[in-house]
Every structure is written in C-alpha cells, then in structure tokens.
Motif scaffolding. Structure first.
Motif, PDB file in Angstrom:
ATOM      1  N   SER A 125       0.925  -1.358  -0.148  1.00  0.00           N
ATOM      2  CA  SER A 125       0.002   0.140   0.028  1.00  0.00           C
ATOM      3  C   SER A 125       0.789   1.085  -0.036  1.00  0.00           C
ATOM      4  O   SER A 125       1.027   1.982   0.896  1.00  0.00           O
ATOM      5  CB  SER A 125      -0.914   0.004   1.047  1.00  0.00           C
ATOM      6  OG  SER A 125      -0.164  -0.155   2.397  1.00  0.00           O
ATOM      7  N   ASN A 145      -1.303   6.528  -0.568  1.00  0.00           N
ATOM      8  CA  ASN A 145      -2.221   6.843   0.487  1.00  0.00           C
ATOM      9  C   ASN A 145      -3.661   6.478   0.031  1.00  0.00           C
ATOM     10  O   ASN A 145      -4.366   5.858   0.865  1.00  0.00           O
ATOM     11  CB  ASN A 145      -2.242   8.394   0.788  1.00  0.00           C
ATOM     12  CG  ASN A 145      -1.117   8.798   1.531  1.00  0.00           C
ATOM     13  OD1 ASN A 145      -0.375   7.886   2.190  1.00  0.00           O
ATOM     14  ND2 ASN A 145      -0.973   9.884   1.654  1.00  0.00           N
ATOM     15  N   CYS A 146      -4.188   6.607  -1.272  1.00  0.00           N
ATOM     16  CA  CYS A 146      -5.355   6.001  -1.631  1.00  0.00           C
ATOM     17  C   CYS A 146      -5.645   4.567  -1.565  1.00  0.00           C
ATOM     18  O   CYS A 146      -6.740   4.065  -0.936  1.00  0.00           O
ATOM     19  CB  CYS A 146      -5.847   6.361  -3.181  1.00  0.00           C
ATOM     20  SG  CYS A 146      -4.940   5.699  -4.204  1.00  0.00           S
ATOM     21  N   GLU A 165      -6.085   3.829   2.148  1.00  0.00           N
ATOM     22  CA  GLU A 165      -7.536   4.247   2.700  1.00  0.00           C
ATOM     23  C   GLU A 165      -8.474   3.486   2.121  1.00  0.00           C
ATOM     24  O   GLU A 165      -9.266   3.061   2.900  1.00  0.00           O
ATOM     25  CB  GLU A 165      -7.754   5.635   2.090  1.00  0.00           C
ATOM     26  CG  GLU A 165      -9.139   6.354   2.540  1.00  0.00           C
ATOM     27  CD  GLU A 165      -9.351   7.720   1.977  1.00  0.00           C
ATOM     28  OE1 GLU A 165     -10.471   8.156   2.012  1.00  0.00           O
ATOM     29  OE2 GLU A 165      -8.496   8.127   1.540  1.00  0.00           O
ATOM     30  N   LYS A 166      -8.613   3.007   0.873  1.00  0.00           N
ATOM     31  CA  LYS A 166      -9.416   2.246   0.300  1.00  0.00           C
ATOM     32  C   LYS A 166      -9.413   0.786   0.667  1.00  0.00           C
ATOM     33  O   LYS A 166     -10.394   0.078   0.736  1.00  0.00           O
ATOM     34  CB  LYS A 166      -9.617   2.450  -1.147  1.00  0.00           C
ATOM     35  CG  LYS A 166      -9.759   3.831  -1.728  1.00  0.00           C
ATOM     36  CD  LYS A 166      -9.828   4.031  -3.236  1.00  0.00           C
ATOM     37  CE  LYS A 166     -10.035   5.399  -3.795  1.00  0.00           C
ATOM     38  NZ  LYS A 166      -9.660   5.620  -5.298  1.00  0.00           N
ATOM     39  N   GLU A 179      -4.117  12.921   6.141  1.00  0.00           N
ATOM     40  CA  GLU A 179      -4.008  14.452   5.788  1.00  0.00           C
ATOM     41  C   GLU A 179      -3.329  15.236   6.948  1.00  0.00           C
ATOM     42  O   GLU A 179      -2.585  15.802   6.862  1.00  0.00           O
ATOM     43  CB  GLU A 179      -5.366  14.837   5.422  1.00  0.00           C
ATOM     44  CG  GLU A 179      -5.316  16.375   4.955  1.00  0.00           C
ATOM     45  CD  GLU A 179      -6.701  17.007   4.630  1.00  0.00           C
ATOM     46  OE1 GLU A 179      -7.009  17.738   4.911  1.00  0.00           O
ATOM     47  OE2 GLU A 179      -7.493  16.379   3.835  1.00  0.00           O
ATOM     48  N   SER A 211      -8.718   8.879   6.263  1.00  0.00           N
ATOM     49  CA  SER A 211      -8.244  10.024   5.425  1.00  0.00           C
ATOM     50  C   SER A 211      -7.859  11.029   6.102  1.00  0.00           C
ATOM     51  O   SER A 211      -7.112  11.858   5.721  1.00  0.00           O
ATOM     52  CB  SER A 211      -9.251  10.068   4.177  1.00  0.00           C
ATOM     53  OG  SER A 211     -10.464  10.709   4.897  1.00  0.00           O
TER      54      SER A 211
END
Length: 179
Positions: free
Chosen positions: A71, A74-75, A78-79, A89, A85
């Motif tokens: 991973s 970052n997406c 998260e997903k 951030e 998120s």
C-alpha cells in the motif's frame, strides 16, 4: 499514541538476546505461527513487499500466510486497509496512527490472527526534521491489542536498501515477539 523506539543498535541487541539474526528471524516467526495455528498478513508501504518476500522465500509458509498488501499510495491505505483519510491528511502516512490502522486493516481484510505493517521514509530523500530519512513505524495488530514500534534507522551510513532491510526484519522480529 504510545510507542516503543528501537534503533539499529537496539535491534542488534534484541537479536543477540534471542540468540538469532536477521536471516533466522523469519523462520522463527513462521515456526511459532505454525505451532500456535495462527495466520499473519502484511501491509507494507516503505518496505514495498519485502516482508512478504522474506516470508514467501520459506517453504511451507502458505500454512501461516495468505495476504500481503503493498500500500505505497495513500489512496490504497485508505480504500483497501481502511486508514482514516483525516489521519493521512493531518498526521501523514508516516505516523504511529497510520501504522496501527494499516496493521488492523490488513488483519481484518485477511481474517488473520496478526497484521504487520510498515510505513516510513526509506530515503534517500523525503525526510524532514521531525521525520528524518530512516524513520519507520511498524504496526502489530492482534485480536487483543495493537502495538506500534518506531524504528530509528537514521544513521548517516544507512541508505535506502539498508533502511528497508532493517525495517522488514524488525517488523518480522516484532511479529515474533508479539506471539
């Protein structure tokens, strides 16, 4: 969030205390998981799949390992892993909170007994005063608790490969010591 800090020198001492080395710790983790009938899953960022590679280099690991997620983005954290998120951030991907969430997320995703995660700054660039190159957070999640370890591999002679190797082996050691 509370976490233990382990330097490269500390790690060397821990291995000596266990009478083992980086090359043997993977076998010890697998043997202990087999003995306890447990499964492990990994979620890796800075180590880029190195923990999964070290595990799958060993014959018979399929008895204890079903899932490894790289991973890096970052997406994906998260997903796929369910990392907040807001935390990504506000705290950044290299934080104890994100390491914990990654370990918990992959453990849940794989229905494993233990999740191991790494997120950090392997280098040679990307570091800051607060998070220098060689900063790594390792998450170890079991059904009972989640533990975070900060690896400090910021020695001037370390390079990207050395930082990744140290992080992967420390993560495996921390998994072993959490069983």
């Amino acid at each position: 969030m509370n976490f233990e800090i382990i330097t490269e020198k500390d790690f060397e001492e821990l291995l000596k205390k266990e009478n083992t080395d980086c090359e043997s710790i993977t076998k010890l983790l697998i043997k202990e998981l087999e003995k306890k009938g447990m499964k492990v899953a990994t979620a890796e960022s800075c180590t880029g799949g190195l923990i999964s590679k070290l595990l799958t280099d060993e014959a018979g690991v399929s008895e204890v390992f079903d899932c490894g997620i790289c991973s890096y983005a970052n997406c994906i954290k998260e997903k796929v892993l369910g990392v907040s998120s807001k935390d990504l951030e506000e705290l950044g991907a290299v934080s104890p909170q994100v390491a914990a969430q990654m370990a918990e997320g992959v453990r849940t995703l794989a229905n494993a007994d233990m999740g191991i995660s790494t997120t950090g700054i392997a280098g040679p660039t990307g570091g800051s005063r607060e998070k220098p190159v060689g900063t790594v957070f390792i998450g170890i999640a079991t059904k009972d608790k989640t533990r975070v370890i900060k690896g400090d591999f910021s020695a001037k002679y370390n390079n990207r490969d050395k930082n990744r190797q140290l992080a992967a082996h420390l993560a495996i050691y921390c998994g072993f010591s959490s069983i």
